[in-house]
Motif scaffolding. Structure first.
Motif, PDB file in Angstrom:
ATOM      1  N   MET A 194      42.962  50.397  39.995  1.00  0.00           N
ATOM      2  CA  MET A 194      42.573  50.204  41.174  1.00  0.00           C
ATOM      3  C   MET A 194      40.981  50.370  41.221  1.00  0.00           C
ATOM      4  N   SER A 195      40.558  49.950  42.286  1.00  0.00           N
ATOM      5  CA  SER A 195      38.915  49.921  42.446  1.00  0.00           C
ATOM      6  C   SER A 195      38.647  51.095  42.790  1.00  0.00           C
ATOM      7  N   TYR A 196      39.446  51.798  43.432  1.00  0.00           N
ATOM      8  CA  TYR A 196      39.341  53.388  43.723  1.00  0.00           C
ATOM      9  C   TYR A 196      39.820  54.558  42.915  1.00  0.00           C
ATOM     10  N   ASN A 197      40.365  54.074  41.701  1.00  0.00           N
ATOM     11  CA  ASN A 197      40.750  55.318  40.896  1.00  0.00           C
ATOM     12  C   ASN A 197      40.624  55.125  39.449  1.00  0.00           C
ATOM     13  N   GLU A 198      41.462  54.252  39.054  1.00  0.00           N
ATOM     14  CA  GLU A 198      41.493  54.075  37.494  1.00  0.00           C
ATOM     15  C   GLU A 198      40.111  53.655  36.991  1.00  0.00           C
ATOM     16  N   GLY A 255      43.037  46.910  46.320  1.00  0.00           N
ATOM     17  CA  GLY A 255      42.003  47.297  45.378  1.00  0.00           C
ATOM     18  C   GLY A 255      42.554  47.014  43.978  1.00  0.00           C
ATOM     19  N   LEU A 256      43.790  46.211  43.729  1.00  0.00           N
ATOM     20  CA  LEU A 256      44.070  45.974  42.313  1.00  0.00           C
ATOM     21  C   LEU A 256      43.300  45.036  41.593  1.00  0.00           C
ATOM     22  N   GLN A 257      42.954  45.274  40.240  1.00  0.00           N
ATOM     23  CA  GLN A 257      42.095  44.658  39.707  1.00  0.00           C
ATOM     24  C   GLN A 257      42.296  44.465  38.209  1.00  0.00           C
ATOM     25  N   LEU A 258      42.243  43.726  37.416  1.00  0.00           N
ATOM     26  CA  LEU A 258      42.287  43.722  35.904  1.00  0.00           C
ATOM     27  C   LEU A 258      40.642  44.092  35.353  1.00  0.00           C
ATOM     28  N   THR A 259      40.505  45.235  34.546  1.00  0.00           N
ATOM     29  CA  THR A 259      39.191  45.545  34.028  1.00  0.00           C
ATOM     30  C   THR A 259      39.235  45.271  32.522  1.00  0.00           C
ATOM     31  N   CYS A 260      38.415  44.619  32.054  1.00  0.00           N
ATOM     32  CA  CYS A 260      38.308  44.031  30.573  1.00  0.00           C
ATOM     33  C   CYS A 260      37.141  44.832  30.027  1.00  0.00           C
ATOM     34  N   ARG A 261      37.089  44.960  28.664  1.00  0.00           N
ATOM     35  CA  ARG A 261      36.056  45.012  27.848  1.00  0.00           C
ATOM     36  C   ARG A 261      35.084  44.214  27.663  1.00  0.00           C
ATOM     37  N   LYS A 262      33.859  43.979  27.805  1.00  0.00           N
ATOM     38  CA  LYS A 262      33.057  42.867  27.740  1.00  0.00           C
ATOM     39  C   LYS A 262      32.941  42.319  26.271  1.00  0.00           C
ATOM     40  N   ASP A 263      33.184  43.285  25.327  1.00  0.00           N
ATOM     41  CA  ASP A 263      33.031  42.813  23.895  1.00  0.00           C
ATOM     42  C   ASP A 263      34.286  42.005  23.262  1.00  0.00           C
ATOM     43  N   THR A 264      35.066  41.950  24.283  1.00  0.00           N
ATOM     44  CA  THR A 264      36.414  41.035  23.856  1.00  0.00           C
ATOM     45  C   THR A 264      35.897  39.569  24.190  1.00  0.00           C
ATOM     46  N   GLY A 265      34.869  39.319  24.557  1.00  0.00           N
ATOM     47  CA  GLY A 265      34.529  37.894  25.104  1.00  0.00           C
ATOM     48  C   GLY A 265      35.054  37.432  26.357  1.00  0.00           C
ATOM     49  N   ILE A 266      35.657  38.277  27.152  1.00  0.00           N
ATOM     50  CA  ILE A 266      36.418  37.656  28.338  1.00  0.00           C
ATOM     51  C   ILE A 266      35.599  37.735  29.436  1.00  0.00           C
ATOM     52  N   THR A 267      35.034  36.456  29.984  1.00  0.00           N
ATOM     53  CA  THR A 267      34.224  36.305  30.991  1.00  0.00           C
ATOM     54  C   THR A 267      34.860  35.344  32.346  1.00  0.00           C
ATOM     55  N   THR A 268      36.135  34.635  31.812  1.00  0.00           N
ATOM     56  CA  THR A 268      36.798  34.029  32.957  1.00  0.00           C
ATOM     57  C   THR A 268      38.147  34.228  32.489  1.00  0.00           C
ATOM     58  N   PRO A 269      39.043  33.902  33.582  1.00  0.00           N
ATOM     59  CA  PRO A 269      40.645  34.207  33.271  1.00  0.00           C
ATOM     60  C   PRO A 269      41.214  33.392  32.099  1.00  0.00           C
ATOM     61  N   ALA A 270      40.218  32.237  31.894  1.00  0.00           N
ATOM     62  CA  ALA A 270      40.813  31.215  30.599  1.00  0.00           C
ATOM     63  C   ALA A 270      40.631  32.031  29.469  1.00  0.00           C
ATOM     64  N   ASP A 271      39.622  32.704  29.245  1.00  0.00           N
ATOM     65  CA  ASP A 271      39.343  33.734  28.146  1.00  0.00           C
ATOM     66  C   ASP A 271      40.581  34.696  27.950  1.00  0.00           C
ATOM     67  N   MET A 272      41.510  34.771  28.723  1.00  0.00           N
ATOM     68  CA  MET A 272      42.450  35.804  28.409  1.00  0.00           C
ATOM     69  C   MET A 272      43.561  35.077  27.673  1.00  0.00           C
ATOM     70  N   LYS A 273      43.444  34.205  27.236  1.00  0.00           N
ATOM     71  CA  LYS A 273      44.451  33.537  26.376  1.00  0.00           C
ATOM     72  C   LYS A 273      44.286  34.117  25.152  1.00  0.00           C
ATOM     73  N   GLY A 274      45.563  34.391  24.517  1.00  0.00           N
ATOM     74  CA  GLY A 274      45.489  35.093  23.235  1.00  0.00           C
ATOM     75  C   GLY A 274      45.148  36.707  23.189  1.00  0.00           C
ATOM     76  N   LYS A 275      45.062  37.182  24.505  1.00  0.00           N
ATOM     77  CA  LYS A 275      44.509  38.558  24.694  1.00  0.00           C
ATOM     78  C   LYS A 275      45.662  39.617  25.046  1.00  0.00           C
ATOM     79  N   THR A 276      45.399  40.866  24.884  1.00  0.00           N
ATOM     80  CA  THR A 276      46.555  41.939  25.192  1.00  0.00           C
ATOM     81  C   THR A 276      46.113  42.440  26.658  1.00  0.00           C
ATOM     82  N   LEU A 277      46.994  42.380  27.551  1.00  0.00           N
ATOM     83  CA  LEU A 277      46.740  42.741  28.886  1.00  0.00           C
ATOM     84  C   LEU A 277      47.546  43.960  29.278  1.00  0.00           C
ATOM     85  N   GLY A 278      47.184  44.961  29.878  1.00  0.00           N
ATOM     86  CA  GLY A 278      47.826  45.980  30.164  1.00  0.00           C
ATOM     87  C   GLY A 278      48.243  45.915  31.706  1.00  0.00           C
TER      88      GLY A 278
END
Length: 328
Positions: free
Chosen positions: A182-186, A109-132
């Motif tokens: 997690m898909s079931y928690n956070e 169930g592990l996943q990365l959840t992103c704010r859409k207003d960051t412009g991230i729509t694909t993994p490539a868009d994560m370049k230069g971003k801050t990821l928790g």
């Protein structure tokens, strides 16, 4: 003659009434996290008497941010633990001889959840971003996901890694563009904070080719050389899987049982209902047996990322689940 028979029968009956029952075999289970629906199957199995039916007296120890299941079992504090395979294999390479004896979670169930207003729509868009990112053994799928998408997640690389506490604050406070959930928690914690699903972009590791096995059951290799211990674990796995089956068929009752075991008072009914529905999707279709192909995939990612130096030998066994299937 009859008097003697009656006397013998009476004595036998009295002896049966006064003879102590055979003591149940004790089992201590260490959870990976706090008592919640992620572990519903074990709480259900205990509450419904499934463990007792198998001659077991099971103690369930909740985990937390400061509790490493690998250390607990290494120190003799548990017979069996719930752990993610990546963390277990890293611990094994470091000298804790953990062996996967069953795999209740078929999917992760592990996943990365992103704010859409960051412009991230694909993994490539994560370049230069801050990821928790969660650490303590939970970071390995993230690094595999980054590598798969050609992103350097090391210090000074393509992304900034924020060591995320076990909460969703960095996303809500806009300290990070994406966070681990997690898909079931956070993920549900984010929604419960008022964020709408349409305002989020979610990357499930299971859909991105970077999924590693989560929530398996692990015991110490030396103990598994004892047939009596294998038998005890087989009965434990059989009852536990019965608990998971019951949780899928009776989710509302399962949530109630989980709530009864929340000694910290840290969970809510609504959240656990969401959680139970999602967790049931991850255990559905499984019988406790480990899928060797998924195991091989997890090991490959770990070795490719040099998280472990080589593929381990003897890191899982089918002896327990094979025996569990033979029990009446």
């Amino acid at each position: 003659m009859k008097t003697g028979l009656f006397a013998a029968a009476a004595l036998a009956a009295a002896t049966a009434m006064t003879a102590p029952a055979l003591a149940a075999d004790s089992v201590t289970l260490q959870l990976k996290w706090v008592a919640d629906a992620q572990f519903a199957g074990y709480f259900v199995a205990k509450d419904k008497g499934f463990y007792e039916d198998e001659g077991l007296d099971v103690t369930i120890k909740p985990g937390g941010p400061d509790i490493a299941p690998e250390q607990v079992i290494a120190g003799g504090g548990a017979d069996v633990i719930v752990d993610w395979m990546a963390a277990a294999l890293v611990a094994r390479e470091k000298g804790v001889p953990l062996v996967n004896i069953a795999q209740p979670f078929v999917k992760g169930g592990l996943q990365l959840t992103c704010r859409k207003d960051t412009g991230i729509t694909t993994p490539a868009d994560m370049k230069g971003k801050t990821l928790g990112v969660w650490y303590y053994g939970n970071e390995y799928p993230f690094f595999a996901f980054m590598s798969k998408n050609g992103l350097n997640a090391q210090e000074g690389g393509d992304v900034t890694v924020l060591k995320q506490a076990f909460n969703v604050d960095p996303l809500l406070q806009k300290q990070a563009d994406c966070i681990s959930t997690m898909s079931y928690n956070e993920y549900w914690q984010v929604l419960e904070a008022g964020v709408k699903p349409e305002d989020l972009t979610v990357f499930k590791y299971s859909d991105e080719g970077a999924a590693m096995l989560e929530d398996g059951l692990y015991a110490l290799e030396p103990n598994l050389k004892d047939p009596a211990f294998v038998d005890k674990m087989a009965r434990f796995v059989k009852a536990s899987m019965k608990g998971w089956d019951y949780a899928r068929e009776n989710p509302d009752e399962a949530v109630g049982i989980v709530m009864d075991n929340d000694t910290a008072g840290a969970i809510s009914q609504e959240h656990e209902e969401h959680m139970m529905a999602e967790v049931n999707k991850l255990t559905e279709g499984g019988d406790g047996a480990l899928d060797p192909k998924t195991y091989d995939s997890t090991v490959s990612m770990l070795t490719e990322q040099k998280i472990i130096s080589k593929a381990p030998e003897g890191a899982y066994t089918t002896a327990v689940t094979d025996k569990a299937k033979t029990l009446d």
